[in-house]
Design an enzyme around this catalytic site. Structure first.
Site, PDB file in Angstrom:
ATOM      1  CG  ASP A   9      -1.814   1.069   1.187  1.00 35.25           C
ATOM      2  OD1 ASP A   9      -1.770   2.296   0.729  1.00 35.25           O
ATOM      3  OD2 ASP A   9      -3.258   1.015   1.935  1.00 35.25           O
ATOM      4  CG  ASP A 104      -2.795   3.348  -2.485  1.00 33.11           C
ATOM      5  OD1 ASP A 104      -3.663   2.780  -2.440  1.00 33.11           O
ATOM      6  OD2 ASP A 104      -2.325   4.402  -1.760  1.00 33.11           O
ATOM      7  CD  GLU A 105      -5.489  -0.899  -0.710  1.00 27.73           C
ATOM      8  OE1 GLU A 105      -5.467  -1.631   0.013  1.00 27.73           O
ATOM      9  OE2 GLU A 105      -6.433  -0.434  -1.153  1.00 27.73           O
TER      10      GLU A 105
HETATM   11  P1  TTP Z   1      -5.023   5.177   0.728  1.00 25.65           P
HETATM   12  O1  TTP Z   1      -4.754   4.212   0.201  1.00 25.65           O
HETATM   13  O2  TTP Z   1      -5.898   5.005   1.800  1.00 25.65           O
HETATM   14  O3  TTP Z   1      -4.664   6.046   1.517  1.00 25.65           O
HETATM   15  P2  TTP Z   1      -3.137   6.949   1.151  1.00 25.65           P
HETATM   16  O4  TTP Z   1      -2.303   6.373   0.327  1.00 25.65           O
HETATM   17  O5  TTP Z   1      -3.067   8.525   0.697  1.00 25.65           O
HETATM   18  O6  TTP Z   1      -2.468   6.855   2.369  1.00 25.65           O
HETATM   19  P3  TTP Z   1      -1.851   5.686   2.965  1.00 25.65           P
HETATM   20  O7  TTP Z   1      -1.044   6.005   3.221  1.00 25.65           O
HETATM   21  O8  TTP Z   1      -2.765   6.387   4.262  1.00 25.65           O
HETATM   22  O9  TTP Z   1      -2.139   4.442   2.572  1.00 25.65           O
HETATM   23  O10 TTP Z   1      -6.161   5.635  -0.905  1.00 25.65           O
HETATM   24  C1  TTP Z   1      -5.523   5.733  -2.111  1.00 25.65           C
HETATM   25  C2  TTP Z   1      -5.065   6.786  -2.683  1.00 25.65           C
HETATM   26  O11 TTP Z   1      -7.153   6.917  -2.976  1.00 25.65           O
HETATM   27  C3  TTP Z   1      -5.498   7.983  -1.678  1.00 25.65           C
HETATM   28  O12 TTP Z   1      -4.323   8.765  -1.761  1.00 25.65           O
HETATM   29  C4  TTP Z   1      -6.048   9.410  -2.505  1.00 25.65           C
HETATM   30  C5  TTP Z   1      -7.391   8.398  -3.021  1.00 25.65           C
HETATM   31  N1  TTP Z   1      -8.409   8.218  -2.365  1.00 25.65           N
HETATM   32  C6  TTP Z   1      -9.725   8.937  -2.451  1.00 25.65           C
HETATM   33  O13 TTP Z   1      -9.388   9.758  -3.763  1.00 25.65           O
HETATM   34  N2  TTP Z   1     -10.714   9.094  -1.505  1.00 25.65           N
HETATM   35  C7  TTP Z   1     -10.282   8.959  -0.340  1.00 25.65           C
HETATM   36  O14 TTP Z   1     -12.021   8.436   0.143  1.00 25.65           O
HETATM   37  C8  TTP Z   1      -9.728   7.668   0.169  1.00 25.65           C
HETATM   38  C9  TTP Z   1      -9.466   6.917   1.467  1.00 25.65           C
HETATM   39  C10 TTP Z   1      -8.666   7.404  -0.965  1.00 25.65           C
HETATM   40 MG    MG Z   2      -1.642   4.180   0.152  1.00 24.60          MG
END
Ligand code: TTP
Ligand code: MG
Length: 386
Positions: A9, A104-105
């Site tokens: 992630d 992003d996963e």
């Molecule tokens: P996430 O992996 O949930 O968040 P992140 O990568 O920003 O942070 P973390 O370090 O906690 O993993 O989500 C990936 C991307 O998806 C995030 O950068 C932006 C997008 N996203 C949205 O647009 N809306 C949302 O509600 C969420 C949860 C994510």
């Molecule tokens: Mg993330």
């Protein structure tokens, strides 16, 4: 040897990419959102901004109050998807068993390795992503997807967490049930109503009782709470078929004016149909989403007489769905989703009626003008809100 699953992630994905494009942002409270000058929500925030309580999904107005010196940036989906694909390519250097899971996963699966090897591979992946993309990620490693996914969240950012067999409850026993992957607010509040608050409590509860409460899903709940999961990692890359294509729009101000709402709906239909045509699909179902001022959401869908990609036909159905489901409440958001997608090639038939022919010619003309001069170069009068 048992299988070993990795969950990768990316850390603060959208804002980290923005920091790459503009290094001056590094270490600053960066908040990626929709249009920062209109009513929009936070997509994500850098870890610096999160210290002020900024979270994904939060209205930008609230984020500005919590972090007035934050740097608000309008997100650019194309840039993030491009990066996401590049990262998947890097992950494939390690194994062909890569399942993209979100923007992003990804899950990776390895056979014939033990947890010592997995630790080394995990560090190599982190190093490689840093070298090639200048980004950090967090990795969870376990013998199944659910535990790996939950593990990757434990030491964010830049974490690497291994949960060996039989250790799941050692890590998660005291966590609230709502932290279990796949459990929604309804299930967790139902569990809490019978006194099950933590994952540990759920893991010790009778699976038969859970089946009585939730049907077969109850047995799954019990398995998940015990860190048991046999779902496979499904590698795929090219040719990912979308399940639906759609757009939604948060109004700058809540409104109940039918003309305004229909004008927005038409624009959303146009945008969705254009993507449908670009990706050479037809749809057979139209769904309309309405969110009222009090955040209540309803979705209604209708099957079309036959599959199509034409703005007018889809708008006709979408308009009916919208009008039939309006109440006297002010509207905050309108959305359109086109479902039941099928490959347009081989299905399309030539129009018979002159009015259909005319519609086809006009749509093709509008498409070609937009291809050449941009999406806003030509508009239907009805989509211009006065
Ligand atoms: P996430 O992996 O949930 O968040 P992140 O990568 O920003 O942070 P973390 O370090 O906690 O993993 O989500 C990936 C991307 O998806 C995030 O950068 C932006 C997008 N996203 C949205 O647009 N809306 C949302 O509600 C969420 C949860 C994510
Ligand atoms: Mg993330």
């Amino acid at each position: 040897m048992p299988r070993i699953v990795f969950h990768i992630d990316m850390d603060a994905f959208f804002s980290s990419i923005e920091e790459l494009s503009n290094p001056k942002l590094k270490g600053k409270p960066v908040i990626v959102c929709g249009d920062p000058y209109k009513r929009s929500v936070v997509s994500t925030a850098s870890y610096e901004a999160r210290r002020f309580g900024i979270k994904s999904g939060m209205p930008v107005t609230l984020a500005r109050k919590l972090c007035p010196h934050g740097i608000f940036i309008r997100g650019d989906a194309k840039k993030y998807v491009y990066k996401s694909i590049q990262i998947l390519k890097t992950l494939r250097e390690f194994t062909p068993f890569v399942e993209p899971f979100s923007v992003d996963e990804a899950f990776l699966e390895f056979e014939d390795i033990d947890f010592e090897d997995a630790h080394d591979i995990g560090n190599s992946i982190k190093r490689r992503i840093r070298e090639v993309h200048s980004l950090t990620c967090s990795i969870g490693i376990a013998s199944n997807k659910i535990v790996a996914k939950m593990a990757s969240d434990l030491n964010k950012p830049d974490g690497l967490t291994i949960i060996r067999d039989g250790e799941f409850l050692k890590f998660f026993s005291d966590f609230d049930v709502e932290n279990l992957w796949g459990i929604g607010p309804k299930t967790s509040s139902k569990l809490k109503s019978i006194g099950i608050k933590t994952i540990g409590q759920l893991s010790r509860f009778s699976p038969d009782h859970l089946v009585k409460m939730f049907g077969e899903y109850g047995r799954n709940l019990w398995f998940i709470a015990n860190g048991i999961d046999q779902s496979p990692v499904i590698p795929y890359f090219i040719g990912i078929e979308p399940k639906s294509i759609g757009h939604e729009y948060t109004l700058p101000e809540d409104s109940s004016d039918l003309k305004t709402l229909l004008s927005i709906l038409l624009r959303l239909v146009e945008q969705s149909c254009r993507r449908l045509r670009q990706q050479r699909y037809l749809c057979d179902t139209v769904m309309v989403k309405i969110k009222t001022y009090d955040f209540k959401t309803i979705t209604r869908q209708k099957k079309l007489h036959s599959p199509t990609d034409r703005d007018e036909l889809i708008f006709y159905t979408a308009r009916g769905l919208l009008i039939d489901n309006l109440s006297d409440k002010m509207i905050r958001l309108v959305g359109v989703s086109l479902k039941g997608l099928i490959d347009a090639d081989g299905f399309k038939t030539d129009p018979i009626f002159p009015s259909e022919k005319r519609m086809l010619i006009i749509t093709d003309l509008i498409d070609s003008i937009r291809d050449r001069f941009g999406e806003d170069s030509i508009k239907r009068c009805a989509t211009i809100i006065r």
